[in-house]
Design a protein around this motif. Sequence first.
Motif, short mmCIF file in Angstrom:
data_model
loop_
_atom_site.label_atom_id
_atom_site.label_comp_id
_atom_site.label_asym_id
_atom_site.label_seq_id
_atom_site.Cartn_x
_atom_site.Cartn_y
_atom_site.Cartn_z
N GLN A 211 97.74 3.69 21.55
CA GLN A 211 97.08 2.41 21.25
C GLN A 211 96.34 1.87 22.47
OE1 GLN A 211 96.72 1.00 18.29
NE2 GLN A 211 97.91 2.61 17.28
N LEU A 212 96.93 2.04 23.65
CA LEU A 212 96.27 1.57 24.87
C LEU A 212 94.99 2.35 25.12
CD1 LEU A 212 96.27 -0.25 27.34
CD2 LEU A 212 97.80 1.37 28.49
N ASN A 213 95.04 3.66 24.92
CA ASN A 213 93.84 4.47 25.10
C ASN A 213 92.75 4.07 24.11
OD1 ASN A 213 94.92 5.92 27.22
ND2 ASN A 213 95.70 7.58 25.93
N MET A 214 93.15 3.80 22.87
CA MET A 214 92.18 3.35 21.86
C MET A 214 91.57 2.01 22.25
SD MET A 214 94.35 4.38 18.43
CE MET A 214 93.41 3.29 17.37
N LEU A 215 92.41 1.11 22.75
CA LEU A 215 91.94 -0.22 23.14
C LEU A 215 90.98 -0.12 24.32
CD1 LEU A 215 92.04 -3.30 22.90
CD2 LEU A 215 94.15 -3.26 24.27
N VAL A 216 91.35 0.66 25.32
CA VAL A 216 90.49 0.83 26.49
C VAL A 216 89.14 1.43 26.08
CG1 VAL A 216 90.21 2.14 28.64
CG2 VAL A 216 92.37 0.95 28.17
N LYS A 217 89.18 2.43 25.21
CA LYS A 217 87.95 3.07 24.73
C LYS A 217 87.08 2.06 23.99
CE LYS A 217 86.41 7.15 22.08
NZ LYS A 217 85.64 6.52 21.01
N ARG A 218 87.70 1.28 23.11
CA ARG A 218 86.94 0.31 22.32
C ARG A 218 86.30 -0.76 23.21
NH1 ARG A 218 88.13 -4.62 20.05
NH2 ARG A 218 90.40 -4.50 20.29
N ILE A 219 87.09 -1.31 24.13
CA ILE A 219 86.56 -2.37 24.99
C ILE A 219 85.47 -1.82 25.91
CG2 ILE A 219 87.13 -3.94 26.89
CD1 ILE A 219 89.81 -4.44 25.54
N ASP A 228 80.49 -9.27 23.91
CA ASP A 228 81.50 -10.16 24.49
C ASP A 228 82.88 -9.62 24.15
OD1 ASP A 228 83.06 -12.20 25.42
OD2 ASP A 228 82.48 -13.65 23.88
N THR A 229 83.67 -9.30 25.17
CA THR A 229 85.01 -8.75 24.93
C THR A 229 86.12 -9.76 25.23
OG1 THR A 229 85.18 -7.85 27.19
CG2 THR A 229 84.20 -6.42 25.51
N SER A 230 85.75 -11.03 25.38
CA SER A 230 86.76 -12.03 25.74
C SER A 230 87.81 -12.19 24.64
CB SER A 230 86.10 -13.37 26.04
OG SER A 230 85.36 -13.83 24.92
N GLY A 231 87.44 -11.92 23.40
CA GLY A 231 88.40 -12.02 22.30
C GLY A 231 89.52 -11.00 22.41
N SER A 232 89.29 -9.96 23.21
CA SER A 232 90.32 -8.96 23.47
C SER A 232 90.80 -9.02 24.92
CB SER A 232 89.78 -7.55 23.19
OG SER A 232 89.37 -7.40 21.86
N ASN A 233 90.41 -10.09 25.63
CA ASN A 233 90.76 -10.22 27.05
C ASN A 233 90.33 -8.96 27.80
OD1 ASN A 233 91.78 -11.78 29.11
ND2 ASN A 233 93.85 -11.92 28.27
N GLY A 234 89.10 -8.53 27.50
CA GLY A 234 88.64 -7.20 27.90
C GLY A 234 88.60 -6.94 29.39
N GLU A 235 88.04 -7.88 30.16
CA GLU A 235 87.90 -7.65 31.60
C GLU A 235 89.26 -7.42 32.25
OE1 GLU A 235 88.29 -8.44 35.70
OE2 GLU A 235 88.88 -9.97 34.24
N LEU A 236 90.23 -8.27 31.91
CA LEU A 236 91.55 -8.16 32.53
C LEU A 236 92.27 -6.89 32.05
CD1 LEU A 236 93.73 -9.29 34.34
CD2 LEU A 236 94.48 -10.77 32.46
N SER A 242 93.13 0.14 34.94
CA SER A 242 92.64 0.95 36.06
C SER A 242 93.68 1.01 37.18
CB SER A 242 91.32 0.38 36.60
OG SER A 242 91.53 -0.83 37.31
N GLN A 243 94.48 -0.06 37.30
CA GLN A 243 95.52 -0.10 38.34
C GLN A 243 96.80 0.60 37.90
OE1 GLN A 243 96.00 -4.27 39.26
NE2 GLN A 243 93.87 -4.53 39.89
#
Length: 422
Positions: A211-219, A228-236, A242-243
């Motif tokens: 699910q994390l890989n899917m989310l990272v790919k989507r964002i 705008d990816t703020s609805g998924s808190n995309g930048e954070l 990445s960390q």
Amino acid sequence: MAEVKVFPLCCVVQSYAWGKVGQDSEVARLLLGGDPQALIEETTPYAELWMGAHPKGDALIKDNRISQRTLGQWIADFPGCLGSKVKDTFHGQLPFLFKVLSVNTALSIQAHPNRELAARLHAQFPEHYPDNNHKPEMAIALTQFEGLCGFRPMDEILGFLKNVPEFRALVGNEAAEELQSADGDPGRTSLALKKCFTRMMNCEKKLFVDQLNMLVKRISEEEAAGKDTSGSNGELLLRLHSQYPGDIGCFSIYFLNRIVLQPGEAMFLGANEPHAYLSGDCVECMACSDNTVRAGLTPKYIDVDTLCEMLNYSPAPVSAKIFPCIRDNADPCVYLYDPPVPDFTVMRIQIPASAQQYTVSALDSAGILLVIDGEAVATSAAALSDITLTPGSVLFISANESVSLEVTSSSGMTMFRACCLL
């Protein structure tokens, strides 16, 4: 030399991997300011400066005329320096640990136990929980400081459960619907929130990694398309991934408030409060303990069951997490950060550019004074000689002793003082 009660300290630096590196670190800047002979390695993380008598970082006394080498040894020999109330209440121990933190990458999703839980964890797992004390702590921003703190308001969590299907997949439809139906009932909300968070933290690794890989790919695709990816808190989310790639802690951003403190603003982290520091520089003060329960964004020991069981599941907005400081009525240069625990209080001392003299007042408590900016010559009847203060200088001031400053910088001074106001 019992009459010597004010003296400079040389404090311990901790080079944790999450710290800012080389000269980018505020810790390194203060280390160099306090000791011009210090060598700053440009590839070394300078994460924390410890100012206190903790066994893992007992400060050295910076005066070879004093026979005791460390602050801990000196306090053991002269416990009266703590002040009578502090000495009796905390059994002759300095009750706080004062720090500066320079955060480059996120610290773990964590909470600190109350005294009862700390005693139980220490008895059962002393290798992971090294003492039986609680560890309330306060962070005061030196630069813009970012962290996660406490559970978000319900509408925000429910919004993420609706808009981030990958997050909902980890929580599960049943728990998510239970949370939605509990909205408005604090007791039911707390239980439902605990169920949701525990479900997520305990889900199978393959499920959350997929699910994390899917989310990272989507964002990532949405960002590349300029959406705008703020609805998924995309930048954070992308930053934390990445960390700490593949870490369940990345999903905690949908449960926990993201808080950004401006310099001088603070957050207090009481027992059982979930939190993580993300970036920036701060002064931190805490009860003298090393007990931390972790559950993500860390290579260290993880104790998910204990964390999920202990947390305070009370939703609250970011504004409720900013701890107010109060200007001291007796001294307009002093701003008090006085948390609801007896172990410590922090004072921010802001000496204006117009002032040439200032007196650090006597208190019925030992204190540690840290210079952030500005320069002065300090004198005290309880010191062996005058002490030159520059950014990074650290002074131990015994109870009931004052220090006079002859301010030599034209722009004033900024200092922090940790003490125990019982």
